[in-house]
Every structure is written in structure tokens, then in C-alpha cells.
Design an enzyme around this catalytic site. Structure first.
Site, short mmCIF file in Angstrom:
data_model
loop_
_atom_site.label_atom_id
_atom_site.label_comp_id
_atom_site.label_asym_id
_atom_site.label_seq_id
_atom_site.Cartn_x
_atom_site.Cartn_y
_atom_site.Cartn_z
N LYS A 43 42.99 45.47 44.26
CA LYS A 43 41.63 45.94 44.27
C LYS A 43 40.67 44.94 43.63
O LYS A 43 39.47 44.96 43.84
CB LYS A 43 41.53 47.26 43.45
CG LYS A 43 42.29 48.42 43.99
CD LYS A 43 42.05 49.63 43.05
CE LYS A 43 42.96 50.78 43.34
NZ LYS A 43 42.78 51.85 42.33
N GLU A 99 40.22 35.86 46.18
CA GLU A 99 41.02 36.41 45.09
C GLU A 99 40.21 36.40 43.80
O GLU A 99 39.34 35.55 43.59
CB GLU A 99 42.31 35.58 45.00
CG GLU A 99 43.32 35.99 43.96
CD GLU A 99 43.81 37.43 44.02
OE1 GLU A 99 42.97 38.34 43.92
OE2 GLU A 99 45.03 37.65 44.09
N ASP A 103 46.77 33.62 38.18
CA ASP A 103 47.43 33.60 36.87
C ASP A 103 48.69 32.75 37.00
O ASP A 103 48.62 31.53 36.95
CB ASP A 103 47.71 35.06 36.47
CG ASP A 103 48.22 35.21 35.07
OD1 ASP A 103 47.60 34.68 34.14
OD2 ASP A 103 49.25 35.88 34.87
N LYS A 131 43.66 30.48 35.76
CA LYS A 131 44.26 30.26 34.43
C LYS A 131 45.33 29.18 34.56
O LYS A 131 46.52 29.50 34.64
CB LYS A 131 44.97 31.53 33.96
CG LYS A 131 44.11 32.62 33.40
CD LYS A 131 45.06 33.69 32.82
CE LYS A 131 44.44 35.05 32.83
NZ LYS A 131 45.45 36.11 32.62
P1 5GP Z 1 49.71 36.07 39.42
O1 5GP Z 1 50.66 36.45 40.51
O2 5GP Z 1 48.89 34.82 39.74
O3 5GP Z 1 50.40 35.94 38.10
O4 5GP Z 1 48.73 37.26 39.20
C1 5GP Z 1 47.81 37.56 40.13
C2 5GP Z 1 47.25 38.95 39.98
O5 5GP Z 1 47.52 39.53 38.70
C3 5GP Z 1 45.74 38.88 40.07
O6 5GP Z 1 45.32 38.98 41.40
C4 5GP Z 1 45.32 40.05 39.22
O7 5GP Z 1 45.34 41.22 40.00
C5 5GP Z 1 46.38 40.14 38.17
N1 5GP Z 1 45.96 39.41 36.95
C6 5GP Z 1 46.34 38.18 36.55
N2 5GP Z 1 45.75 37.83 35.41
C7 5GP Z 1 44.96 38.88 35.08
C8 5GP Z 1 44.07 39.14 34.00
O8 5GP Z 1 43.84 38.33 33.08
N3 5GP Z 1 43.43 40.33 34.00
C9 5GP Z 1 43.62 41.26 35.00
N4 5GP Z 1 42.94 42.39 34.89
N5 5GP Z 1 44.45 41.05 36.02
C10 5GP Z 1 45.10 39.87 36.07
MG MG Z 2 44.27 40.41 42.28
#
Ligand code: 5GP
Ligand code: MG
Length: 175
Positions: A43, A99, A103, A131
């Protein structure tokens, strides 16, 4: 006082607006005559997508996909799956994935791979925040907004247990 207002601001409304304008200008340059399909990752990205698309002054379409998320916490499970499929056919379309945040990169790497198999004409990624300290896989962000620190962020669509999405700026959730 609204308790949300005491969280430290990481990206202000003004900084977000500047980044959105810059990203929209870059996307306009590349897609003006391509009738692109913007795919928002639900979302979290819906606020960003809503602002971004209103800065794009040419024909385009929008669809959404929902992936399995962190569940109800701040830790990723490392497993990604599609929980709500696209409504539109992306074959031979010019796709820009929108997106909220990159992260570890695991989610977006999965999604780009998943979409590539549907044979779009082109596939690019636009992310409002990144990040880099957290990346576990290599992700090419074609349109990158703002580099953010290794903190759990909320606001501007980003949630924690479904709360805080309505904050107009991006803040760190202190724990
Ligand atoms: P990744 O797979 O890159 O680790 O994470 C991606 C998803 O995790 C993002 O699309 C988001 O939904 C969630 N996410 C990652 N970091 C954060 C953060 O700092 N805050 C929030 N609320 N969601 C995050
Ligand atoms: Mg997301």
C-alpha cells in the site's frame, strides 16, 4: 497534541515536493510519447504515486500490485509473494514501477523479476526513498528520490501496523 507530531522529521514536506518534481521531470523526458503504465506497489506507494502522476502532464495509465509485506512489525521475513495481482496486461507496455522505499531491495528485486517475465516493452524503477546502508541485493533505481538513513520510517504512505500513513512528511519511528 497529536502524538505523531513528536516523531523526528527525516524528510520534510518541502523536500518531498522538490524530489517529486525532479522525478516527474525525468520521467516526462523519457515517457512523454510512450503512454506508460505506472505500477504502484501497495500500500505504501499510493501517496507518492498520487503526487507523482499529477506532475505528469501526458497520457499514462496506472495499476497496482500488492506484495506480501513485513506483516505486523518492522522486520522483513525475506519472503515475497504477490497477494493482489495487476488488473492490466503489461505485455509490450512501457512500465515504471513506483515504490515508496528500497530497504534490503529484496521486495523490488522479486517484483522486477516477476514483471520481466510478463514481457513488457520496457521496465524501470522509480523510488521515492532509498536506504543504501541496508541493501542486501543489487537494485538499479532508474529514478531515485532521496537517500534516507537506516531507521524505520513512517509517513507519506509508509506505515507501522497500518498507522502513520497520513503524515505529510517522513519521520523516524523511535523505539
Ligand atoms: P525491502 O524488501 O527492500 O527490504 O523492503 C521493501 C518494503 O518494506 C517497502 O516497500 C516497504 O513497504 C517496507 N519498508 C522498508 N523499509 C521501511 C521503513 O523504513 N518503513 C516502513 N514503513 N516500511 C518499510
Ligand atoms: Mg512498499
Amino acid at each position: 497534541m497529536n502524538p505523531q507530531a513528536s516523531l523526528p522529521i527525516i524528510v520534510s514536506q518541502a523536500e518531498i515536493a522538490t524530489a517529486v518534481k525532479r522525478l516527474a521531470a525525468a520521467i516526462t523526458k523519457d515517457y512523454r510519447d510512450k503512454n506508460p503504465l505506472l505500477i504502484g506497489v501497495l500500500k505504501g506507494s499510493f501517496v507518492f504515486l498520487a503526487d507523482l502522476m499529477r506532475q505528469l502532464d501526458f497520457p499514462l495509465e496506472v495499476d497496482f500490485i500488492r506484495l506480501s509485506s513485513y506483516g505486523s512489525g518492522t522486520q522483513t521475513s525475506g519472503k515475497v509473494k504477490v497477494v493482489q495481482e495487476l488488473k492490466l496486461d503489461i505485455k509490450n507496455r512501457h512500465i515504471v514501477v513506483v515504490e515508496d522505499i528500497i530497504d534490503t531491495g529484496v521486495t523490488i528485486a522479486f517484483l522486477l523479476d516477476y514483471l520481466k517475465k510478463k514481457n513488457p516493452a520496457s521496465l524501470k524503477l522509480c523510488a521515492l526513498t532509498d536506504k543504501p546502508a541496508r541493501h542486501r541485493v543489487t537494485v538499479k533505481i532508474d529514478y531515485k528520490g532521496i537517500t534516507v538513513p537506516d531507521k524505520f520510517l513512517v509517513g507519506y504512505g509508509l506505515d507501522c501496523d497500518e498507522k502513520y500513513r497520513n503524515l505529510p512528511d517522513i519521520r523516524a519511528l523511535e523505539d
